[in-house]
Each structure stands twice: as structure tokens, then as C-alpha cells.
Enzyme design. Structure first.
Site, PDB file in Angstrom:
ATOM      1  N   ASP A 101     -10.031   5.451  30.971  1.00 31.88           N
ATOM      2  CA  ASP A 101     -10.665   4.989  31.474  1.00 31.88           C
ATOM      3  C   ASP A 101     -11.062   5.460  32.617  1.00 31.88           C
ATOM      4  OD1 ASP A 101     -11.973   2.981  29.669  1.00 31.88           O
ATOM      5  OD2 ASP A 101     -10.771   1.589  30.431  1.00 31.88           O
ATOM      6  N   LYS A 116      -8.031   5.083  23.779  1.00 33.21           N
ATOM      7  CA  LYS A 116      -9.058   4.776  24.088  1.00 33.21           C
ATOM      8  C   LYS A 116      -9.634   5.513  24.639  1.00 33.21           C
ATOM      9  CE  LYS A 116     -10.919   0.344  25.039  1.00 33.21           C
ATOM     10  NZ  LYS A 116     -12.812   0.990  26.145  1.00 33.21           N
ATOM     11  N   ASP A 139     -14.110   4.017  21.234  1.00 34.07           N
ATOM     12  CA  ASP A 139     -14.891   3.173  21.770  1.00 34.07           C
ATOM     13  C   ASP A 139     -16.774   3.078  22.308  1.00 34.07           C
ATOM     14  OD1 ASP A 139     -15.482  -0.036  22.181  1.00 34.07           O
ATOM     15  OD2 ASP A 139     -14.381  -0.310  24.007  1.00 34.07           O
ATOM     16  N   LYS A 185     -18.887   1.965  20.413  1.00 33.26           N
ATOM     17  CA  LYS A 185     -20.117   0.357  20.179  1.00 33.26           C
ATOM     18  C   LYS A 185     -21.431   0.779  19.871  1.00 33.26           C
ATOM     19  CE  LYS A 185     -17.585  -2.631  23.469  1.00 33.26           C
ATOM     20  NZ  LYS A 185     -16.677  -1.387  24.365  1.00 33.26           N
ATOM     21  N   ASP A 230     -27.860   1.194  16.915  1.00 35.09           N
ATOM     22  CA  ASP A 230     -29.581   1.079  16.025  1.00 35.09           C
ATOM     23  C   ASP A 230     -29.305   1.254  14.947  1.00 35.09           C
ATOM     24  OD1 ASP A 230     -31.444   3.265  16.267  1.00 35.09           O
ATOM     25  OD2 ASP A 230     -30.076   4.383  18.125  1.00 35.09           O
ATOM     26  N   ILE A 231     -30.887   1.648  14.312  1.00 36.78           N
ATOM     27  CA  ILE A 231     -30.668   1.203  13.121  1.00 36.78           C
ATOM     28  C   ILE A 231     -29.859   1.504  11.816  1.00 36.78           C
ATOM     29  CG2 ILE A 231     -33.456   1.393  13.498  1.00 36.78           C
ATOM     30  CD1 ILE A 231     -33.359   4.291  11.944  1.00 36.78           C
ATOM     31  N   PRO A 232     -29.521   0.943  11.073  1.00 39.16           N
ATOM     32  CA  PRO A 232     -28.758   1.452   9.557  1.00 39.16           C
ATOM     33  C   PRO A 232     -28.322   2.916   9.514  1.00 39.16           C
ATOM     34  CG  PRO A 232     -30.011  -0.533   9.429  1.00 39.16           C
ATOM     35  CD  PRO A 232     -30.702   0.485  10.077  1.00 39.16           C
ATOM     36  N   THR A 245     -29.798   5.203  11.131  1.00 34.75           N
ATOM     37  CA  THR A 245     -29.087   6.016  12.401  1.00 34.75           C
ATOM     38  C   THR A 245     -27.043   6.377  12.508  1.00 34.75           C
ATOM     39  OG1 THR A 245     -30.957   6.466  13.333  1.00 34.75           O
ATOM     40  CG2 THR A 245     -28.803   6.575  14.935  1.00 34.75           C
ATOM     41  N   THR A 276     -18.112  -9.783  26.453  1.00 34.52           N
ATOM     42  CA  THR A 276     -17.535 -10.898  27.445  1.00 34.52           C
ATOM     43  C   THR A 276     -18.525 -11.016  27.964  1.00 34.52           C
ATOM     44  OG1 THR A 276     -15.415  -9.502  27.683  1.00 34.52           O
ATOM     45  CG2 THR A 276     -14.961 -11.826  26.475  1.00 34.52           C
ATOM     46  N   ARG A 336      -3.307  -8.584  31.014  1.00 38.63           N
ATOM     47  CA  ARG A 336      -2.108  -8.738  32.180  1.00 38.63           C
ATOM     48  C   ARG A 336      -0.499  -9.049  31.724  1.00 38.63           C
ATOM     49  NH1 ARG A 336      -5.454  -5.634  32.497  1.00 38.63           N
ATOM     50  NH2 ARG A 336      -7.549  -5.610  33.907  1.00 38.63           N
ATOM     51  N   GLN A 340     -10.842  -8.854  35.756  1.00 37.75           N
ATOM     52  CA  GLN A 340     -10.594  -9.914  33.970  1.00 37.75           C
ATOM     53  C   GLN A 340     -10.466 -10.931  34.326  1.00 37.75           C
ATOM     54  OE1 GLN A 340     -11.185  -8.320  31.107  1.00 37.75           O
ATOM     55  NE2 GLN A 340     -10.463  -6.326  31.080  1.00 37.75           N
ATOM     56  N   GLY A 365      -5.821  -1.213  29.848  1.00 35.74           N
ATOM     57  CA  GLY A 365      -6.389   0.011  30.764  1.00 35.74           C
ATOM     58  C   GLY A 365      -5.396   0.094  32.140  1.00 35.74           C
ATOM     59  N   ARG A 366      -6.338  -0.075  33.125  1.00 32.12           N
ATOM     60  CA  ARG A 366      -5.204  -0.182  34.962  1.00 32.12           C
ATOM     61  C   ARG A 366      -4.284  -0.707  35.227  1.00 32.12           C
ATOM     62  NH1 ARG A 366     -10.957  -3.564  37.166  1.00 32.12           N
ATOM     63  NH2 ARG A 366     -10.761  -4.182  34.156  1.00 32.12           N
TER      64      ARG A 366
END
Ligand code: C5P
Length: 234
Positions: A13, A35, A62, A64, A67-69, A71, A121, A183, A192, A212-213
Site C-alpha cells: 500500500d 498485493k 486487488d 475489486k 460493473d456490468i458483466p 465490462t 469490513t 497483527r 484494524q 500491510g503496515r
């Protein structure tokens, strides 16, 4: 079975290519799987993917997709064409959209395994009810969407530690479950809310963890990565 260090995915990130590359270099030969999320992909996506490929790393792209199928079919094909080992689509886009993602990725060849994102989440039940008019509980929605993702041909889901045991029980051993919100024991949880240690996540059935962090923000990212791999039992 993959070695434990291949099952710890480092979330890059970072806001740009230089920062991302510095992290990959700092972790060195130990790190295998990275990632790339929306921020880094939009900032410097293809250059970073080329860097990771040149360094022999595996990529979880990642983005995510939602959209319409038609696309999403095309976009999933492009993602697969970039050589991502893992990629994400939103399960809330519906079964037809998830099937289209599968078709697009398969048509592009390659080995991209597709994961469904169930309920972010960041959304709680009150927000689902009042803003999205979704009345069902999160413990109902998450396994239901995961089962629909599997029926549509996806390979797995992204799921928090809280949902892991239930999903593993309902979905069997083969379905991938990728778990963020990790963690190290005794570490700072930052923002988190529902965190697990690396060991807890694998004991509860995670296929991979995303960290990540605790690694990217550590003074010595390589030591932090190796500590997490060791804590995970590997
Ligand atoms: O820094 P941290 O370890 O919290 O980063 C976790 C990574 O996993 C981030 O890239 C974040 O966007 C992602 N993620 C998450 N929680 C989710 C889904 C994805 O933390 N529910």
C-alpha cells in the site's frame, strides 16, 4: 503445500513505484507474494507489475472489479493477461457478473485465481440497513455470498478472521480464503478492528494472509516479514 513464506502476502500500500520497489528490495529473496491495490495500481500499475515480474514475485491484483458483466468479463481478461496469480471481484455484483469474470479470466489464459469480496469490513449492519436497504445479518450474508461466488466458478474469497471458521466449515478445504487484518502477537493494531495473529489465522483455516503496515511500516521490513512467517509456524 506451499512454504509458509509463500502464504504471507505483503500489501504494497504505497503511493508510488519508488516506495513500492524499496519495500520489495528491502524484503529481498524471502518475500514471494505481493498485493497491489487500487492506489498503487492507479498510480504506477503496469510499471510496478513489470518490476514484480522481473523480480520473480507473485502478484495479487486487488482491484475489486464491480460493473456490468460484459465490462467485468473484459477487465478480468486484462487482469489475467497481466499475469496476476490472484485477483478480486465484488460478490455483490451478482452471479452473472462473477461468471463473466471467470469466463474473461479463463479466455485470457494464465493461472489467475479469482476471489470474491463479500461484505466490506468497513460496512456494519446498521449501514447495510439504513443506506443499502440490506436487512440480513453479516453472519448470514458473508457465507451466502461466498457460496454464490463458488457456484459462479470463483476460487475463493477475501474474509476477515472473524468469519474464517464458519466459512471454512461451510465451504470445505479446497476453497481459498485470504485473510487481511493480521497483527503480529504483541503488535500495534492501528485501525484494524478485528485482528488475528498470523498463527490464529492459519489455525482457523486461512489459505493466505495479507499483511500491510506491520511489515511496510516497520523500521526493518525484512525482519518484520520473517518474524511473521516464523510466528505463523513456518
Ligand atoms: O496495513 P494492513 O495490514 O492493515 O493492510 C491490510 C491490507 O488488506 C490493506 O491493503 C487493506 O486494504 C486490505 N484489506 C483489509 N481489510 C479488508 C479487506 C482488505 O485490511 N476487509
Amino acid at each position: 503445500m506451499e512454504q509458509m513464506r509463500e502464504r504471507v502476502i505483503v500489501a504494497l500500500d504505497a503511493p508510488g513505484r519508488d516506495q513500492a520497489l524499496r519495500l520489495v528490495e528491502a524484503i529481498g529473496d524471502h518475500g514471494v507474494f505481493y498485493k497491489v491495490g487500487l492506489e498503487l495500481y492507479i498510480a504506477a500499475g503496469d510499471a510496478v507489475l513489470a518490476d514484480l515480474r522481473a523480480a520473480g514475485k507473485k502478484v495479487f491484483l486487488d482491484l475489486k472489479l464491480f460493473d456490468i458483466p460484459n465490462t467485468v468479463r473484459g477487465a478480468a481478461g486484462c487482469v489475467a493477461g497481466k499475469g496476476a496469480a490472484l485477483a478480486t471481484v465484488h460478490a455483490l455484483g451478482g452471479a452473472a457478473m462473477m461468471r463473466a469474470a471467470r469466463e474473461g479470466a479463463d479466455a485470457a489464459g494464465g493461472q489467475t485465481r479469482l476471489l470474491g469480496v463479500t461484505i466490506l469490513t468497513s460496512l456494519d449492519e446498521e449501514t447495510l440497513r439504513s443506506e443499502l436497504h440490506i436487512q440480513r445479518s453479516i453472519p448470514f450474508l458473508v457465507p451466502d455470498l461466498a457460496l454464490r461466488a463458488r457456484a459462479a466458478g470463483l476460487d475463493g474469497v477475501v474474509a476477515s478472521g472473524l468469519e474464517l471458521p464458519l466459512l471454512r466449515e461451510r465451504l470445505g478445504d479446497e476453497f481459498l480464503i485470504v485473510t487481511p487484518g493480521i497483527r503480529p502477537a504483541g503488535g500495534d493494531v492501528a485501525d484494524q478492528k478485528r485482528v488475528l495473529t498470523p498463527r490464529q489465522a492459519f489455525e482457523r483455516g486461512a489459505s493466505y494472509i495479507v499483511v500491510g503496515r506491520p511489515i511496510t511500516g516497520a523500521p526493518d521490513p525484512r525482519a518484520a516479514f520473517l518474524d511473521i512467517v516464523e510466528q505463523a509456524g513456518g
